[in-house]
Design a protein around this motif. Structure first.
Motif, mmCIF file in Angstrom:
data_model
loop_
_atom_site.group_PDB
_atom_site.id
_atom_site.type_symbol
_atom_site.label_atom_id
_atom_site.label_comp_id
_atom_site.label_asym_id
_atom_site.label_seq_id
_atom_site.Cartn_x
_atom_site.Cartn_y
_atom_site.Cartn_z
ATOM 1 N N SER A 198 0.870 -1.189 0.088
ATOM 2 C CA SER A 198 -0.021 -0.106 -0.114
ATOM 3 C C SER A 198 0.872 1.287 0.000
ATOM 4 C CB SER A 198 -0.987 -0.152 1.149
ATOM 5 O OG SER A 198 -1.686 1.422 1.341
ATOM 6 N N GLY A 199 0.624 2.158 -0.988
ATOM 7 C CA GLY A 199 1.106 3.400 -1.029
ATOM 8 C C GLY A 199 2.553 3.386 -1.563
ATOM 9 N N GLN A 200 3.066 2.498 -2.086
ATOM 10 C CA GLN A 200 4.228 2.059 -2.727
ATOM 11 C C GLN A 200 4.028 1.783 -4.191
ATOM 12 O OE1 GLN A 200 7.064 -0.885 -1.313
ATOM 13 N NE2 GLN A 200 8.149 -0.878 -3.470
ATOM 14 N N SER A 201 4.631 2.847 -4.899
ATOM 15 C CA SER A 201 4.165 2.891 -6.582
ATOM 16 C C SER A 201 5.202 1.744 -6.924
ATOM 17 C CB SER A 201 4.751 4.145 -7.173
ATOM 18 O OG SER A 201 3.986 5.001 -6.760
ATOM 19 N N PRO A 202 4.847 1.276 -8.038
ATOM 20 C CA PRO A 202 5.809 0.297 -8.851
ATOM 21 C C PRO A 202 6.825 0.904 -9.393
ATOM 22 C CG PRO A 202 3.860 0.576 -9.962
ATOM 23 C CD PRO A 202 3.827 1.153 -8.929
ATOM 24 N N VAL A 203 8.026 0.307 -9.723
ATOM 25 C CA VAL A 203 9.533 1.029 -10.287
ATOM 26 C C VAL A 203 9.076 1.008 -11.599
ATOM 27 C CG1 VAL A 203 11.754 0.598 -10.577
ATOM 28 C CG2 VAL A 203 10.737 -0.136 -8.297
ATOM 29 N N SER A 204 9.422 1.954 -12.314
ATOM 30 C CA SER A 204 9.010 1.771 -13.831
ATOM 31 C C SER A 204 10.175 2.274 -14.558
ATOM 32 C CB SER A 204 7.780 2.674 -14.040
ATOM 33 O OG SER A 204 7.990 4.146 -14.043
ATOM 34 N N ALA A 205 10.286 2.153 -15.857
ATOM 35 C CA ALA A 205 11.495 2.359 -16.781
ATOM 36 C C ALA A 205 10.790 2.460 -18.006
ATOM 37 C CB ALA A 205 12.654 1.422 -16.751
ATOM 38 N N PHE A 206 11.556 3.168 -18.944
ATOM 39 C CA PHE A 206 11.485 3.347 -20.208
ATOM 40 C C PHE A 206 12.531 2.475 -20.996
ATOM 41 C CE2 PHE A 206 8.495 6.756 -19.021
ATOM 42 C CZ PHE A 206 7.393 6.379 -19.827
ATOM 43 N N ARG B 20 7.135 0.825 -21.798
ATOM 44 C CA ARG B 20 7.158 1.267 -20.617
ATOM 45 C C ARG B 20 6.965 -0.189 -19.701
ATOM 46 N NH1 ARG B 20 5.590 6.042 -17.403
ATOM 47 N NH2 ARG B 20 5.177 5.198 -15.075
ATOM 48 N N VAL B 21 7.983 -0.269 -18.643
ATOM 49 C CA VAL B 21 7.908 -1.397 -17.851
ATOM 50 C C VAL B 21 7.719 -1.043 -16.579
ATOM 51 C CG1 VAL B 21 9.488 -3.241 -17.163
ATOM 52 C CG2 VAL B 21 9.806 -2.498 -19.428
ATOM 53 N N GLU B 22 6.854 -1.642 -15.880
ATOM 54 C CA GLU B 22 6.561 -1.510 -14.330
ATOM 55 C C GLU B 22 6.679 -2.779 -13.735
ATOM 56 O OE1 GLU B 22 2.744 0.450 -14.202
ATOM 57 O OE2 GLU B 22 3.359 2.231 -15.023
ATOM 58 N N ALA B 23 7.586 -2.667 -12.788
ATOM 59 C CA ALA B 23 7.754 -4.029 -11.881
ATOM 60 C C ALA B 23 7.822 -3.701 -10.136
ATOM 61 C CB ALA B 23 9.091 -4.591 -12.231
ATOM 62 N N LEU C 68 11.914 8.674 -12.526
ATOM 63 C CA LEU C 68 12.156 9.023 -10.834
ATOM 64 C C LEU C 68 11.059 9.481 -10.301
ATOM 65 C CD1 LEU C 68 15.421 11.347 -11.877
ATOM 66 C CD2 LEU C 68 15.493 8.869 -10.854
ATOM 67 N N SER C 69 10.084 9.985 -10.967
ATOM 68 C CA SER C 69 8.857 10.330 -10.468
ATOM 69 C C SER C 69 7.797 10.338 -11.552
ATOM 70 C CB SER C 69 8.839 11.451 -9.199
ATOM 71 O OG SER C 69 9.235 12.700 -10.079
#
Length: 155
Positions: free
Chosen positions: A62-70, A109-112, A140-141
């Motif tokens: 909860s409250g933690q966003s996934p790490v994402s990258a392009f 776009r990758v979200e993990a 980064l955000s």
């Protein structure tokens, strides 16, 4: 469907469901000053008319966003590079894959859940036979994040 066709109460219901799709009908009824049954009927109508097309589960603490990258991907053959795209479809963390113009061929776009998983995916993509090179940019955000279907519906 145009959001403009929704009245003010429908708009409020839609906004509350966008914040929390699991809100109970009774809690939602309190927020929009209607009976629980009236809220249920309005939600059913919005679903039937396509204003609400599904509910999404967001994984992770909860409250933690996934790490994402392009990942910008360069393929050996832009025209006959469908094998790369097929392989990318099998990676569930690839949430976007666009064929783009310019120097590179694909924008992913990758979200993990973790940075380590992002690295594993990058290694997997870079090792694909049809890929010649990749460039990666970590997010980064996120300052704006919209549901593309909701944006299209609003216009």
């Amino acid at each position: 469907m145009e959001r403009a066709s929704l009245d003010q109460i429908d708009q409020k219901i839609f906004a509350e469901l966008s914040k929390n799709a699991r809100i109970s009908h009774s809690e939602l009824a309190t927020k929009v000053l209607l009976s629980r049954n009236a809220v249920r009927q309005r939600i059913d109508r919005m679903e039937r008319h396509g204003h609400i097309q599904g509910y999404t589960v967001v994984t992770g603490p909860s409250g933690q966003s996934p790490v994402s990258a392009f990942l910008m991907v360069y393929r050996k053959d832009r025209v006959r590079g469908a094998d790369v795209i097929s392989a990318l479809r099998s990676i569930p963390e690839v949430v976007l894959c666009d064929v783009v113009s310019g120097d590179f061929d694909l924008l992913l776009r990758v979200e993990a859940r973790t940075l380590e998983r992002i690295q594993e995916i990058w290694e997997q993509v870079a090792a694909l036979p049809g890929v010649t090179n990749t460039v990666t940019a970590l997010t980064l955000s996120s300052v704006i994040r919209r549901d593309a279907a909701a944006v299209a519906e609003a216009h």
